[in-house]
Design a protein around this motif. Structure first.
Motif, mmCIF file in Angstrom:
data_model
loop_
_atom_site.group_PDB
_atom_site.id
_atom_site.type_symbol
_atom_site.label_atom_id
_atom_site.label_comp_id
_atom_site.label_asym_id
_atom_site.label_seq_id
_atom_site.Cartn_x
_atom_site.Cartn_y
_atom_site.Cartn_z
ATOM 1 N N ARG A 1 10.753 -3.444 7.050
ATOM 2 C CA ARG A 1 11.930 -2.965 6.325
ATOM 3 C C ARG A 1 11.714 -1.617 5.652
ATOM 4 N NH1 ARG A 1 13.236 -6.118 2.070
ATOM 5 N NH2 ARG A 1 15.378 -5.381 2.126
ATOM 6 N N PHE A 2 10.455 -1.218 5.495
ATOM 7 C CA PHE A 2 10.124 0.059 4.860
ATOM 8 C C PHE A 2 9.193 0.809 5.813
ATOM 9 C CE2 PHE A 2 11.515 -2.578 1.441
ATOM 10 C CZ PHE A 2 12.026 -1.742 0.457
ATOM 11 N N PRO A 3 9.738 1.642 6.700
ATOM 12 C CA PRO A 3 8.920 2.278 7.731
ATOM 13 C C PRO A 3 7.720 3.058 7.198
ATOM 14 C CG PRO A 3 11.248 2.559 8.203
ATOM 15 C CD PRO A 3 11.175 1.952 6.841
ATOM 16 N N GLU A 4 7.825 3.602 5.982
ATOM 17 C CA GLU A 4 6.716 4.366 5.430
ATOM 18 C C GLU A 4 5.480 3.495 5.234
ATOM 19 O OE1 GLU A 4 5.507 7.080 1.521
ATOM 20 O OE2 GLU A 4 7.420 6.018 1.553
ATOM 21 N N ALA A 5 5.686 2.189 5.057
ATOM 22 C CA ALA A 5 4.561 1.301 4.765
ATOM 23 C C ALA A 5 3.526 1.332 5.884
ATOM 24 C CB ALA A 5 5.065 -0.121 4.529
ATOM 25 N N ALA A 6 3.977 1.310 7.124
ATOM 26 C CA ALA A 6 3.036 1.311 8.239
ATOM 27 C C ALA A 6 2.192 2.583 8.249
ATOM 28 C CB ALA A 6 3.791 1.158 9.560
ATOM 29 N N ALA A 7 2.806 3.718 7.991
ATOM 30 C CA ALA A 7 2.071 4.985 7.992
ATOM 31 C C ALA A 7 1.047 5.039 6.862
ATOM 32 C CB ALA A 7 3.049 6.153 7.881
ATOM 33 N N LEU A 8 1.346 4.382 5.745
ATOM 34 C CA LEU A 8 0.450 4.435 4.591
ATOM 35 C C LEU A 8 -0.813 3.592 4.785
ATOM 36 C CD1 LEU A 8 2.938 4.397 1.583
ATOM 37 C CD2 LEU A 8 1.327 6.210 2.188
ATOM 38 N N VAL A 9 -0.840 2.759 5.796
ATOM 39 C CA VAL A 9 -2.077 2.025 6.082
ATOM 40 C C VAL A 9 -3.240 2.993 6.252
ATOM 41 C CG1 VAL A 9 -3.224 0.579 7.814
ATOM 42 C CG2 VAL A 9 -0.935 -0.027 7.003
ATOM 43 N N ASP A 10 -2.969 4.156 6.794
ATOM 44 C CA ASP A 10 -4.038 5.140 6.989
ATOM 45 C C ASP A 10 -4.616 5.642 5.670
ATOM 46 O OD1 ASP A 10 -4.152 5.096 9.749
ATOM 47 O OD2 ASP A 10 -2.581 6.607 9.974
ATOM 48 N N ARG A 11 -3.870 5.518 4.568
ATOM 49 C CA ARG A 11 -4.399 5.914 3.260
ATOM 50 C C ARG A 11 -5.508 4.965 2.811
ATOM 51 N NH1 ARG A 11 -4.755 9.813 0.677
ATOM 52 N NH2 ARG A 11 -3.968 9.186 -1.354
ATOM 53 N N LEU A 12 -5.497 3.744 3.333
ATOM 54 C CA LEU A 12 -6.500 2.758 2.939
ATOM 55 C C LEU A 12 -7.741 2.804 3.820
ATOM 56 C CD1 LEU A 12 -4.175 -0.340 2.371
ATOM 57 C CD2 LEU A 12 -4.710 1.517 0.776
ATOM 58 N N ARG A 13 -7.571 3.294 5.029
ATOM 59 C CA ARG A 13 -8.635 3.226 6.033
ATOM 60 C C ARG A 13 -9.971 3.830 5.555
ATOM 61 N NH1 ARG A 13 -7.248 1.945 11.061
ATOM 62 N NH2 ARG A 13 -5.100 2.651 10.683
ATOM 63 N N PRO A 14 -9.971 4.972 4.882
ATOM 64 C CA PRO A 14 -11.262 5.556 4.477
ATOM 65 C C PRO A 14 -12.053 4.697 3.496
ATOM 66 C CG PRO A 14 -9.504 7.194 4.369
ATOM 67 C CD PRO A 14 -8.844 5.866 4.554
ATOM 68 N N HIS A 15 -11.394 3.769 2.823
ATOM 69 C CA HIS A 15 -12.060 2.971 1.805
ATOM 70 C C HIS A 15 -12.608 1.656 2.348
ATOM 71 C CE1 HIS A 15 -10.411 5.847 -0.960
ATOM 72 N NE2 HIS A 15 -9.165 5.501 -0.689
ATOM 73 N N LEU A 16 -12.432 1.409 3.649
ATOM 74 C CA LEU A 16 -12.826 0.135 4.243
ATOM 75 C C LEU A 16 -13.965 0.316 5.238
ATOM 76 C CD1 LEU A 16 -9.524 -1.796 5.013
ATOM 77 C CD2 LEU A 16 -11.489 -2.685 3.774
ATOM 78 N N PRO A 17 -15.057 -0.439 5.086
ATOM 79 C CA PRO A 17 -16.091 -0.423 6.126
ATOM 80 C C PRO A 17 -15.585 -1.116 7.379
ATOM 81 C CG PRO A 17 -16.576 -2.103 4.492
ATOM 82 C CD PRO A 17 -15.383 -1.344 3.986
ATOM 83 N N ALA A 18 -16.230 -0.865 8.493
ATOM 84 C CA ALA A 18 -15.768 -1.412 9.769
ATOM 85 C C ALA A 18 -15.755 -2.931 9.769
ATOM 86 C CB ALA A 18 -16.643 -0.891 10.907
ATOM 87 N N ASP A 19 -16.692 -3.547 9.035
ATOM 88 C CA ASP A 19 -16.728 -5.014 9.032
ATOM 89 C C ASP A 19 -15.751 -5.627 8.046
ATOM 90 O OD1 ASP A 19 -17.946 -4.550 6.577
ATOM 91 O OD2 ASP A 19 -19.884 -5.438 7.132
ATOM 92 N N GLY A 20 -15.084 -4.800 7.232
ATOM 93 C CA GLY A 20 -14.065 -5.306 6.323
ATOM 94 C C GLY A 20 -14.584 -6.075 5.132
ATOM 95 N N LEU A 21 -15.866 -5.959 4.827
ATOM 96 C CA LEU A 21 -16.462 -6.706 3.721
ATOM 97 C C LEU A 21 -16.617 -5.793 2.515
ATOM 98 C CD1 LEU A 21 -19.243 -8.770 5.535
ATOM 99 C CD2 LEU A 21 -16.874 -9.405 5.047
ATOM 100 N N LEU A 22 -15.910 -6.129 1.440
ATOM 101 C CA LEU A 22 -15.998 -5.361 0.196
ATOM 102 C C LEU A 22 -16.332 -6.312 -0.936
ATOM 103 C CD1 LEU A 22 -13.047 -2.788 0.167
ATOM 104 C CD2 LEU A 22 -15.484 -2.315 0.369
ATOM 105 N N HIS A 23 -17.425 -6.041 -1.645
ATOM 106 C CA HIS A 23 -17.794 -6.891 -2.764
ATOM 107 C C HIS A 23 -16.765 -6.753 -3.882
ATOM 108 C CE1 HIS A 23 -20.114 -7.998 -6.474
ATOM 109 N NE2 HIS A 23 -20.326 -9.041 -5.702
ATOM 110 N N VAL A 24 -16.458 -7.880 -4.530
ATOM 111 C CA VAL A 24 -15.506 -7.894 -5.636
ATOM 112 C C VAL A 24 -16.251 -7.555 -6.923
ATOM 113 C CG1 VAL A 24 -13.868 -9.289 -6.958
ATOM 114 C CG2 VAL A 24 -14.028 -9.563 -4.469
ATOM 115 N N ALA A 25 -16.088 -6.338 -7.393
ATOM 116 C CA ALA A 25 -16.758 -5.919 -8.620
ATOM 117 C C ALA A 25 -16.318 -6.812 -9.776
ATOM 118 C CB ALA A 25 -16.420 -4.468 -8.925
ATOM 119 N N GLY A 26 -17.289 -7.307 -10.529
ATOM 120 C CA GLY A 26 -16.989 -8.202 -11.634
ATOM 121 C C GLY A 26 -16.922 -9.661 -11.242
#
Length: 298
Positions: free
Chosen positions: A194-219
């Motif tokens: 319903r919000f076409p911009e949302a799909a394009a913004l996925v690329d804004r998150l890509r640099p912060h994710l390792p290939a395996d998708g595992l991110l430790h939860v700080a705290g």
């Protein structure tokens, strides 16, 4: 994916032994012969006259007060009963509209007059500023309800909350907390139709994710991670492009293998009351089975 056997009978036994009536009703609807009215009656027990939800519907938030965390879990239930819709979804949107801040975001939590047995991060939250973390995950769940409930789809709260999230993701500069990143990805995925911009913004998150998708939860606990299915739980959306197909397949296999000898699934975080310790496992068990089915494993 390699063949993995999930024992639904054992899961039902675990839920009968250790889970809330709500999660037993959800399981019965999703995998048995239950009916939507019974599920909706169960979640109504957590509802307040103002249209919001509290009373421990978010297990680590025992406050009787209506809270954004409770709204998330109510929307999960409303998604379960599709294609049945209920006026409760519109009423919940009305409540969320009233408690949203001027920028369209939700505070992480509202004032808590009864903090006993609630996690400190809930009880001590700053209610004066918007939280991308809670706004994104609540709105993502609402978008899944909106797919079959026109009153939720057309509600001005959902549009305002979504625009707040899109702006916040667009303005990200440094790497956000793992939960913020995961819930932002869920929102972009759920809102993309319903919000076409949302799909394009996925690329804004890509640099912060390792290939395996595992991110430790700080705290969080030492072994507490956000995993690929926390970012992209459902197939077919733009968030799945964050990971290779083999990563998702491995995570689904891992999830299926996670059924414990007692029939339920475990969680990887600490709870703040004896009740929450049990209730999280019941919730996790239903959610694990729901995801496995949605991804074609069951």
């Amino acid at each position: 994916m390699a063949l993995v056997t999930v024992d639904l009978a054992a899961a039902a036994d675990f839920l009968a032994t250790s889970a809330r009536v709500l999660d037993r009703r959800r399981f019965d609807l999703l995998f048995g012969d239950g009916d939507p009215a019974a599920v909706l009656a169960a979640v109504d027990g957590y509802r307040n006259p103002d249209g919001g939800y509290g009373w421990g519907l978010e297990p680590d938030f025992r406050s009787r007060t209506s809270q954004p965390g409770g709204a998330l879990h109510a929307f999960e239930v409303f998604a379960d009963v599709a294609p049945v819709s209920t006026g409760r979804g519109r009423e919940l949107c009305d409540w969320l509209d009233r408690v949203s801040l001027r920028d369209g975001g939700l505070p992480f939590a509202l004032s808590v007059p009864d903090p006993v047995a609630s996690a400190p991060f809930w009880a001590q939250a700053d209610g004066s500023e918007s939280s991308l973390q809670i706004t994104a995950v609540v709105a993502a769940a609402a978008h899944r309800v909106a797919a079959h409930d026109g009153a939720v789809a057309g509600h001005p709260w959902l549009a305002r909350a979504t625009e707040y999230c899109l702006t916040a993701v667009r303005d990200l500069e440094s790497a956000p907390h793992a939960m913020v990143l995961a819930f932002a990805a869920q929102l972009l995925d759920a809102a993309a139709a319903r919000f076409p911009e949302a799909a394009a913004l996925v690329d804004r998150l890509r640099p912060h994710l390792p290939a395996d998708g595992l991110l430790h939860v700080a705290g969080g606990a030492e072994d507490e991670f956000m995993r690929p299915l926390d970012f992209a739980p459902f197939p077919g959306g733009p968030a799945r492009t964050l990971f290779g197909a083999e990563v998702i397949e491995a995570e689904l296999s891992r999830l299926a293998r996670g059924q414990q000898p007692d029939g339920g699934w475990a969680v990887d975080f600490a709870s703040y009351s004896p009740a929450a310790t049990l209730e999280w496992r019941g919730h996790r068990t239903v959610q694990a089975l729901l995801l496995l089915r949605a991804n074609g494993v069951l």
